[in-house]
Design a protein around this motif. Structure first.
Motif, mmCIF file in Angstrom:
data_model
loop_
_atom_site.group_PDB
_atom_site.id
_atom_site.type_symbol
_atom_site.label_atom_id
_atom_site.label_comp_id
_atom_site.label_asym_id
_atom_site.label_seq_id
_atom_site.Cartn_x
_atom_site.Cartn_y
_atom_site.Cartn_z
ATOM 1 N N GLN A 273 25.158 15.863 -29.832
ATOM 2 C CA GLN A 273 26.388 15.082 -29.939
ATOM 3 C C GLN A 273 26.193 13.646 -29.469
ATOM 4 N N ILE A 274 25.190 13.459 -28.615
ATOM 5 C CA ILE A 274 24.812 12.123 -28.138
ATOM 6 C C ILE A 274 23.376 11.853 -28.578
ATOM 7 N N VAL A 275 23.118 10.677 -29.126
ATOM 8 C CA VAL A 275 21.764 10.291 -29.521
ATOM 9 C C VAL A 275 21.317 9.110 -28.672
ATOM 10 N N LEU A 276 20.004 8.985 -28.495
ATOM 11 C CA LEU A 276 19.406 7.937 -27.671
ATOM 12 C C LEU A 276 18.629 6.982 -28.560
ATOM 13 N N ASP A 277 19.001 5.704 -28.548
ATOM 14 C CA ASP A 277 18.365 4.698 -29.399
ATOM 15 C C ASP A 277 17.812 3.550 -28.575
ATOM 16 N N GLU A 278 16.677 3.019 -28.994
ATOM 17 C CA GLU A 278 16.109 1.812 -28.412
ATOM 18 C C GLU A 278 16.167 0.708 -29.460
ATOM 19 N N ILE A 279 16.869 -0.383 -29.149
ATOM 20 C CA ILE A 279 17.112 -1.465 -30.096
ATOM 21 C C ILE A 279 16.286 -2.682 -29.686
ATOM 22 N N PRO A 280 15.251 -3.022 -30.437
ATOM 23 C CA PRO A 280 14.410 -4.170 -30.073
ATOM 24 C C PRO A 280 15.094 -5.492 -30.361
ATOM 25 N N ASN A 281 14.575 -6.562 -29.769
ATOM 26 C CA ASN A 281 15.095 -7.901 -30.055
ATOM 27 C C ASN A 281 13.978 -8.912 -29.894
ATOM 28 N N GLN A 282 14.220 -10.112 -30.390
ATOM 29 C CA GLN A 282 13.249 -11.199 -30.273
ATOM 30 C C GLN A 282 13.825 -12.352 -29.457
ATOM 31 N N ARG A 283 14.738 -12.029 -28.512
ATOM 32 C CA ARG A 283 15.368 -13.041 -27.684
ATOM 33 C C ARG A 283 14.503 -13.380 -26.476
ATOM 34 N N PRO A 284 14.753 -14.542 -25.865
ATOM 35 C CA PRO A 284 14.162 -14.801 -24.548
ATOM 36 C C PRO A 284 14.670 -13.787 -23.533
ATOM 37 N N THR A 285 13.883 -13.568 -22.491
ATOM 38 C CA THR A 285 14.307 -12.615 -21.463
ATOM 39 C C THR A 285 15.547 -13.086 -20.721
ATOM 40 N N GLY A 286 15.746 -14.420 -20.667
ATOM 41 C CA GLY A 286 16.776 -14.923 -19.776
ATOM 42 C C GLY A 286 16.340 -14.716 -18.337
ATOM 43 N N MET A 287 17.267 -14.831 -17.414
ATOM 44 C CA MET A 287 16.922 -14.699 -15.997
ATOM 45 C C MET A 287 17.854 -13.701 -15.319
ATOM 46 N N THR A 288 17.263 -12.701 -14.724
ATOM 47 C CA THR A 288 17.986 -11.706 -13.934
ATOM 48 C C THR A 288 17.303 -11.582 -12.586
ATOM 49 N N GLY A 289 18.043 -11.679 -11.516
ATOM 50 C CA GLY A 289 17.437 -11.561 -10.199
ATOM 51 C C GLY A 289 18.397 -11.955 -9.099
ATOM 52 N N LEU A 290 17.859 -12.486 -8.032
ATOM 53 C CA LEU A 290 18.649 -12.927 -6.888
ATOM 54 C C LEU A 290 18.582 -14.443 -6.811
ATOM 55 N N VAL A 291 19.739 -15.088 -6.895
ATOM 56 C CA VAL A 291 19.780 -16.543 -6.879
ATOM 57 C C VAL A 291 20.066 -17.026 -5.463
ATOM 58 N N MET A 292 19.386 -18.108 -5.092
ATOM 59 C CA MET A 292 19.593 -18.737 -3.785
ATOM 60 C C MET A 292 20.470 -19.969 -3.960
ATOM 61 N N ASN A 293 21.463 -20.102 -3.138
ATOM 62 C CA ASN A 293 22.411 -21.205 -3.216
ATOM 63 C C ASN A 293 21.822 -22.415 -2.491
ATOM 64 N N THR A 294 21.351 -23.393 -3.257
ATOM 65 C CA THR A 294 20.704 -24.559 -2.641
ATOM 66 C C THR A 294 21.698 -25.516 -2.004
ATOM 67 N N ARG A 295 22.990 -25.269 -2.143
ATOM 68 C CA ARG A 295 23.980 -26.036 -1.390
ATOM 69 C C ARG A 295 23.868 -25.691 0.097
ATOM 70 N N ASP A 296 23.352 -24.501 0.367
ATOM 71 C CA ASP A 296 23.108 -24.027 1.723
ATOM 72 C C ASP A 296 21.837 -24.707 2.225
ATOM 73 N N ALA A 297 21.915 -25.342 3.385
ATOM 74 C CA ALA A 297 20.745 -26.055 3.918
ATOM 75 C C ALA A 297 19.527 -25.141 4.030
ATOM 76 N N LEU A 298 19.769 -23.863 4.273
ATOM 77 C CA LEU A 298 18.669 -22.918 4.437
ATOM 78 C C LEU A 298 17.802 -22.856 3.185
ATOM 79 N N PHE A 299 18.454 -22.855 2.009
ATOM 80 C CA PHE A 299 17.719 -22.694 0.759
ATOM 81 C C PHE A 299 17.524 -24.001 0.000
ATOM 82 N N SER A 300 17.849 -25.111 0.623
ATOM 83 C CA SER A 300 17.614 -26.401 -0.024
ATOM 84 C C SER A 300 16.141 -26.796 0.024
ATOM 85 N N ASP A 301 15.372 -26.148 0.888
ATOM 86 C CA ASP A 301 13.947 -26.437 1.063
ATOM 87 C C ASP A 301 13.141 -25.536 0.125
ATOM 88 N N ILE A 302 12.385 -26.133 -0.793
ATOM 89 C CA ILE A 302 11.632 -25.337 -1.772
ATOM 90 C C ILE A 302 10.571 -24.481 -1.088
#
Length: 583
Positions: A273-302
């Motif tokens: 009743q349920i099927v499992l499909d994998e749908i390919p694409n040719q898009r860029p990966t984009g960005m997924t992760g944890l972002v640091m807020n550089t407005r914060d002095a702590l993370f303003s330093d590279i």
């Protein structure tokens, strides 16, 4: 013209019958029910106020032109029946389709178009305001024409004009547009679906409009086939998955390959009743992760951001989360021709970067790659390198095991998460354990969707989960994502808070390129600067969508280049009752 492309001509000829990835003979009927984690308190996606189901923009509202998912950036007529531009794209003119109507039966007029551009541009969500600032004038041309003239050299503006949402002016007369209640004032639109009913915060049901005006235009033929599209909201991923396993939800996107391989063998799958499909694409990966807020002095330093990246033990975390099945995101445009190449910049990319050499982060010109660990939990080599970077930035571990600066202040920050994502929470938990071994004082705070939106809109966070999907046609949205002009604007999308002359300049190069070669080089240069800036700690990538769905939910054999992307599901799917397994 019958369509418009960023470069060259549209792939489909004048008089085309339907989009190549749509089935013009698809039947109408059926229901798709998806599970959404979180909540909502508004059904107006065009203002900043409130949290809105993201799908409404794509299913209920229309623009003058529509995007083809089979071409990097080509638009075809939707509310407009034709488009004309100047050779230098300094202006664009649209001629409205005389058949176009709103869901209440009233015609879509030139007055509605001009009012929508002005009102949304001045009082709508901040994501629309950058475009409006580049408009010199908008004026009627005859009974059905609208001409927009731009004050900025930007080839993409003619395309973006075709994608602005068109609302009904009459509905908003005497109403404060940007402060209206998003549940009392649901926009009247011209799209194929209308809001049928909703339970605030819990569910929204869209109904296919049987009188939809555009069912037979080429862009729409064979699309929007399902009678009902419903979104059910759940407090967390576990509750959403349980609803799918019991049949209360009939489509589910999975992002964890390990879970896909081990937990999708429940009875409805075994029974067919349920099927499992994998749908390919040719898009860029984009960005997924944890972002640091550089407005914060702590993370303003590279150097600090580099240390945070070194401390993220991707190989160990990937093994724990996916069995090592997923490759890491290596840059914002990786998995595509727009992604940065290994090693030093060369050719046109090097020329673009050289103009901003004084503002480039380390590695942008020379080449930068994310650190790789030995896969062990201790990650000794990278941890040692992280401690070295922190020491250079003025942070050392004292006899008490706490990381402090010269003033004796501890290195402490908060990771802000939204309730519901157990996968992200598990990744963060493993990361925090590594950071604590460095002497950092880290707090993880999970809040409900309303509070999360309020805090991220105000940039009231140190680090948070981050996702930016990117296409093969990057343009003005790049300014919203990481441009200096929007970095401090409340509700903006530049969560990292970056203000970089190099990034701003390269986005401009992207927007003014007159050849595809320059466009690709500008994107690759931009990718280098963003990645080398160490603003986001990347997770793993998804180059194929993992979709489990009711066997009766069907899609065409021909898949678009963009794969599973807004405009594909539920747009070109249909309900096939004959596909149900025999009882």
């Amino acid at each position: 013209m019958h369509g418009i492309a960023m470069y060259g001509d549209p792939a489909l000829p004048p008089g085309f019958d339907h989009l190549p990835y749509a089935n013009p003979d698809a039947p109408k009927g059926g229901t798709v029910v998806s599970a959404e984690v979180g909540s909502f308190d508004s059904l107006n996606p065009y203002i900043l106020k409130g949290t809105v189901p993201w799908q409404l923009t794509f299913l209920t509202t229309e623009s003058l032109l529509g995007r083809s998912l089979d071409e990097p950036f080509t638009l075809y007529p939707l509310l407009a029946e034709s488009v004309e531009t100047a050779p230098d794209r300094s202006w664009v003119e649209f001629t409205l389709n005389p058949s176009a109507t709103f869901s209440d039966g009233s015609p879509v007029t030139v007055e509605d178009v001009i009012w929508s551009f002005q009102t949304i541009g001045e009082h709508g969500h901040p994501r629309y305001r950058t475009f409006w600032q580049k408009v010199q004038s908008i004026e009627p041309v005859g009974e059905r024409g609208v001409r927009i003239t731009f004050n900025t050299a930007d080839r993409e503006l003619a395309m973006l004009a075709g994608l602005r949402p068109i609302l009904q002016k009459k509905q908003w007369e005497g109403v404060d547009f940007e402060n209206a209640d998003g549940l009392d004032m649901i926009p009247i639109t011209s799209g194929p679906y209308v809001v049928d009913h909703f339970d605030a915060g819990r569910s929204v049901t869209l109904r296919r409009d049987p009188d939809y005006w555009g069912a037979e235009i080429p862009f729409r033929k064979g699309t929007m086939n399902l009678d009902e599209v419903r979104f059910e909201f759940f407090g967390d991923e576990t509750a959403a998955f349980e609803a799918f396993k019991t049949g209360d939800v009939n489509i589910m996107r999975e992002t964890n390959p390990a879970k896909w391989a081990t937990e999708y063998d429940f009875p409805l799958v075994q029974e067919g009743q349920i099927v499992l499909d994998e749908i390919p694409n040719q898009r860029p990966t984009g960005m997924t992760g944890l972002v640091m807020n550089t407005r914060d002095a702590l993370f303003s330093d590279i150097r600090v951001r580099d240390a945070m990246t070194l401390a993220f033990n991707f190989e160990f975390i990937n093994e724990a989360m996916t069995g090592g099945a997923q490759p890491r995101i290596t840059s914002y445009f990786s998995n595509s021709p727009l992604g940065m190449t290994e090693g030093p910049a060369e050719g046109r990319v090097q020329e673009f970067l050289a103009e901003y050499e004084a503002d480039l982060p380390p590695g942008a010109l020379e080449g930068y790659a994310l650190p790789v660990s030995d896969g062990s939990e201790r990650n000794r080599r990278n941890v040692s390198a992280a401690l070295g970077e922190l020491e250079e930035a003025g942070w050392t571990v004292g006899s008490d095991g706490v990381l402090r600066n010269a003033a004796g202040e501890p290195f402490q920050f908060e990771v802000l998460l939204e309730n519901g994502s157990s996968e992200v929470a598990s990744i963060v938990d493993m990361y925090v354990q590594a950071l604590q071994r460095l002497g950092m004082q880290v707090t993880v705070n999970s809040v409900d969707s309303a509070q999360y939106k309020e805090r991220t809109d105000a940039y009231d966070f140190d680090m948070t989960y981050y996702r930016r999907a990117l296409s093969l046609s990057p343009g003005n949205e790049q300014t919203l994502y990481w441009g200096s002009a929007t970095a401090d604007e409340p509700g903006g999308r530049n969560l990292m808070g970056v203000k970089s002359p190099a990034i701003d300049g390269l986005v401009k190069e992207l927007l003014t390129s007159e050849s595809n070669e320059d466009f690709v080089a500008a994107a690759q240069a931009l990718d280098r600067v963003l990645t080398a800036g160490r603003y986001v700690i990347p997770f793993y990538q998804w180059n194929a969508a993992l979709i489990a769905h009711d066997v009766r939910l069907t899609y065409p054999d021909t898949l678009p280049v963009m794969g599973d992307w807004p405009g594909w599901e539920p747009d070109v799917w249909w309900w096939d009752e004959s596909a149900a397994p025999a009882q």
